[in-house]
Design a protein around this motif. Structure first.
Motif, PDB file in Angstrom:
ATOM      1  N   PHE A 103       0.827  -1.205   0.000  1.00  0.00           N
ATOM      2  CA  PHE A 103       0.000   0.000   0.000  1.00  0.00           C
ATOM      3  C   PHE A 103       0.862   1.256   0.000  1.00  0.00           C
ATOM      4  N   ARG A 104       1.903   1.231   0.804  1.00  0.00           N
ATOM      5  CA  ARG A 104       2.750   2.416   0.945  1.00  0.00           C
ATOM      6  C   ARG A 104       3.450   2.781  -0.367  1.00  0.00           C
ATOM      7  N   LEU A 105       3.631   1.774  -1.245  1.00  0.00           N
ATOM      8  CA  LEU A 105       4.341   2.025  -2.506  1.00  0.00           C
ATOM      9  C   LEU A 105       3.424   2.476  -3.638  1.00  0.00           C
ATOM     10  N   LEU A 106       2.106   2.498  -3.405  1.00  0.00           N
ATOM     11  CA  LEU A 106       1.174   2.938  -4.454  1.00  0.00           C
ATOM     12  C   LEU A 106       1.375   4.421  -4.762  1.00  0.00           C
ATOM     13  N   PRO A 107       1.052   4.837  -5.992  1.00  0.00           N
ATOM     14  CA  PRO A 107       1.086   6.273  -6.283  1.00  0.00           C
ATOM     15  C   PRO A 107       0.025   7.014  -5.470  1.00  0.00           C
ATOM     16  N   LEU A 108       0.251   8.311  -5.226  1.00  0.00           N
ATOM     17  CA  LEU A 108      -0.617   9.086  -4.339  1.00  0.00           C
ATOM     18  C   LEU A 108      -2.115   9.024  -4.705  1.00  0.00           C
ATOM     19  N   PRO A 109      -2.502   9.189  -5.995  1.00  0.00           N
ATOM     20  CA  PRO A 109      -3.945   9.152  -6.299  1.00  0.00           C
ATOM     21  C   PRO A 109      -4.607   7.838  -5.871  1.00  0.00           C
ATOM     22  N   ALA A 110      -3.903   6.711  -6.078  1.00  0.00           N
ATOM     23  CA  ALA A 110      -4.451   5.406  -5.682  1.00  0.00           C
ATOM     24  C   ALA A 110      -4.520   5.300  -4.163  1.00  0.00           C
ATOM     25  N   LYS A 111      -3.483   5.813  -3.503  1.00  0.00           N
ATOM     26  CA  LYS A 111      -3.486   5.793  -2.032  1.00  0.00           C
ATOM     27  C   LYS A 111      -4.664   6.571  -1.469  1.00  0.00           C
ATOM     28  N   SER A 170      -4.530  12.119   8.428  1.00  0.00           N
ATOM     29  CA  SER A 170      -4.476  10.896   7.627  1.00  0.00           C
ATOM     30  C   SER A 170      -3.882  11.196   6.247  1.00  0.00           C
ATOM     31  N   LEU A 171      -4.220  12.356   5.685  1.00  0.00           N
ATOM     32  CA  LEU A 171      -3.681  12.744   4.375  1.00  0.00           C
ATOM     33  C   LEU A 171      -2.189  13.044   4.464  1.00  0.00           C
ATOM     34  N   HIS A 172      -1.808  13.699   5.554  1.00  0.00           N
ATOM     35  CA  HIS A 172      -0.404  14.009   5.808  1.00  0.00           C
ATOM     36  C   HIS A 172       0.406  12.711   5.860  1.00  0.00           C
ATOM     37  N   TRP A 173      -0.137  11.730   6.551  1.00  0.00           N
ATOM     38  CA  TRP A 173       0.547  10.443   6.701  1.00  0.00           C
ATOM     39  C   TRP A 173       0.569   9.674   5.375  1.00  0.00           C
ATOM     40  N   SER A 175       0.450  10.717   2.375  1.00  0.00           N
ATOM     41  CA  SER A 175       1.228  11.343   1.306  1.00  0.00           C
ATOM     42  C   SER A 175       2.698  11.480   1.679  1.00  0.00           C
ATOM     43  N   GLY A 176       3.067  11.015   2.858  1.00  0.00           N
ATOM     44  CA  GLY A 176       4.456  11.154   3.285  1.00  0.00           C
ATOM     45  C   GLY A 176       4.824  12.593   3.619  1.00  0.00           C
ATOM     46  N   GLY A 177       3.863  13.350   4.203  1.00  0.00           N
ATOM     47  CA  GLY A 177       4.205  14.666   4.761  1.00  0.00           C
ATOM     48  C   GLY A 177       3.660  15.866   4.010  1.00  0.00           C
ATOM     49  N   LYS A 178       2.719  15.651   3.088  1.00  0.00           N
ATOM     50  CA  LYS A 178       2.166  16.796   2.360  1.00  0.00           C
ATOM     51  C   LYS A 178       0.947  17.386   3.093  1.00  0.00           C
ATOM     52  N   ILE A 179       0.665  18.662   2.773  1.00  0.00           N
ATOM     53  CA  ILE A 179      -0.457  19.363   3.394  1.00  0.00           C
ATOM     54  C   ILE A 179      -1.572  19.517   2.356  1.00  0.00           C
ATOM     55  N   PHE A 180      -2.796  19.209   2.756  1.00  0.00           N
ATOM     56  CA  PHE A 180      -3.954  19.304   1.863  1.00  0.00           C
ATOM     57  C   PHE A 180      -4.980  20.282   2.438  1.00  0.00           C
ATOM     58  N   THR A 181      -5.777  20.869   1.540  1.00  0.00           N
ATOM     59  CA  THR A 181      -6.910  21.667   1.998  1.00  0.00           C
ATOM     60  C   THR A 181      -8.033  20.726   2.403  1.00  0.00           C
ATOM     61  N   LEU A 198     -14.763  18.475   2.617  1.00  0.00           N
ATOM     62  CA  LEU A 198     -14.202  18.581   1.272  1.00  0.00           C
ATOM     63  C   LEU A 198     -12.683  18.470   1.338  1.00  0.00           C
ATOM     64  N   ILE A 199     -12.157  17.530   0.563  1.00  0.00           N
ATOM     65  CA  ILE A 199     -10.703  17.327   0.514  1.00  0.00           C
ATOM     66  C   ILE A 199     -10.231  17.643  -0.903  1.00  0.00           C
ATOM     67  N   ASP A 200      -9.269  18.537  -1.006  1.00  0.00           N
ATOM     68  CA  ASP A 200      -8.659  18.825  -2.298  1.00  0.00           C
ATOM     69  C   ASP A 200      -7.587  17.781  -2.546  1.00  0.00           C
ATOM     70  N   ARG A 201      -7.679  17.076  -3.684  1.00  0.00           N
ATOM     71  CA  ARG A 201      -6.742  15.974  -3.939  1.00  0.00           C
ATOM     72  C   ARG A 201      -5.321  16.418  -4.247  1.00  0.00           C
ATOM     73  N   THR A 202      -5.186  17.696  -4.611  1.00  0.00           N
ATOM     74  CA  THR A 202      -3.846  18.192  -4.915  1.00  0.00           C
ATOM     75  C   THR A 202      -3.270  18.859  -3.677  1.00  0.00           C
ATOM     76  N   PRO A 203      -2.142  18.365  -3.195  1.00  0.00           N
ATOM     77  CA  PRO A 203      -1.588  18.976  -1.982  1.00  0.00           C
ATOM     78  C   PRO A 203      -1.155  20.424  -2.204  1.00  0.00           C
ATOM     79  N   ILE A 204      -1.199  21.216  -1.128  1.00  0.00           N
ATOM     80  CA  ILE A 204      -0.740  22.608  -1.177  1.00  0.00           C
ATOM     81  C   ILE A 204       0.781  22.624  -1.241  1.00  0.00           C
ATOM     82  N   SER A 205       1.380  21.703  -0.475  1.00  0.00           N
ATOM     83  CA  SER A 205       2.846  21.651  -0.468  1.00  0.00           C
ATOM     84  C   SER A 205       3.294  20.220  -0.299  1.00  0.00           C
TER      85      SER A 205
END
Ligand SMILES: [Zn+2]
Length: 205
Positions: A103-111, A170-173, A175-181, A198-205
């Motif tokens: 699971f951890r190795l999946l690309p972000l959208p699939a995760k 959960s999103l931070h974890w 994505s390996g440390g990214k911030i989401f709206t 509402l979760i924005d799928r594209t991280p802010i950073s």
């Protein structure tokens, strides 16, 4: 009137997170305000029995606002939500398969897609909370259709901040440390049909 419940294990997770964020004295003060003083000395066991009523979960949220003011209450609820994810991951992570390497190795959208689904399944299967995940282009809508955080509450603004903090972390974890709206855009306490985050799928950073 039907009563709905969280399992003891989830109440335990929330109390552990409250202790981390508020300290022992702060936790005791909030539990006293909630008429739940007995839990300050003994947390519920890590068991799946559904005995912790939604109305107690909601009363804790109200007491946070009473004790820390509307802004401070919101801030502490967000932090308690974030800490709850960390305790929850320890309790439920391996069961959900979220800590496995595959699971951890999946690309972000699939995760995001698989993570949201298995997280919703956890609530739907083990608690009386009901969650429906809706995917839109660029967004995920997390609809809490039966919500323990604002049970029988009336408010003019969304009040389920703990859920927002939980999803942020959960999103931070994931994505390996990214911030989401992450934002609560509808709330049953305000008369909406669900508490929608509402979760924005594209991280802010
Ligand atoms: Zn709610």
């Amino acid at each position: 009137m039907t009563e709905y419940y969280y399992p003891q294990q989830m109440a335990r997770i929330i109390l552990l997170a409250m202790e981390e964020v508020l300290g022992r004295d702060g936790l005791r003060a909030v539990l006293d305000l909630s008429s739940l003083s007995a839990y300050a000395d003994e947390y519920p066991p890590a068991r799946s029995d559904k005995t912790f009523p939604f109305k107690s979960v909601t009363r804790i949220q109200e007491s946070l606002e009473q004790a820390y003011g509307p802004q401070g209450g919101r801030g502490t609820a967000l932090r308690i939500g974030r800490a709850s994810f960390q305790y929850g991951l320890r309790e439920y992570g391996s069961m959900l398969g979220l800590t496995e390497m595959a699971f951890r190795l999946l690309p972000l959208p699939a995760k995001l897609r698989i993570g949201a689904k298995s997280f919703a399944d956890l609530f739907n299967k083990y608690t009386d909370q009901r969650v429906r995940v809706e995917e839109q282009s660029g967004k995920i809508l997390w609809h809490i259709e039966r919500c323990p955080l604002c049970w029988e509450r009336k408010a003019t603004e969304p009040v389920c901040h703990l859920a927002v903090g939980l999803l942020q972390e959960s999103l931070h974890w994931l994505s390996g440390g990214k911030i989401f709206t992450v934002e609560e855009i509808a709330c049953i306490a305000r008369g909406d049909s669900a508490c929608t985050i509402l979760i924005d799928r594209t991280p802010i950073s």
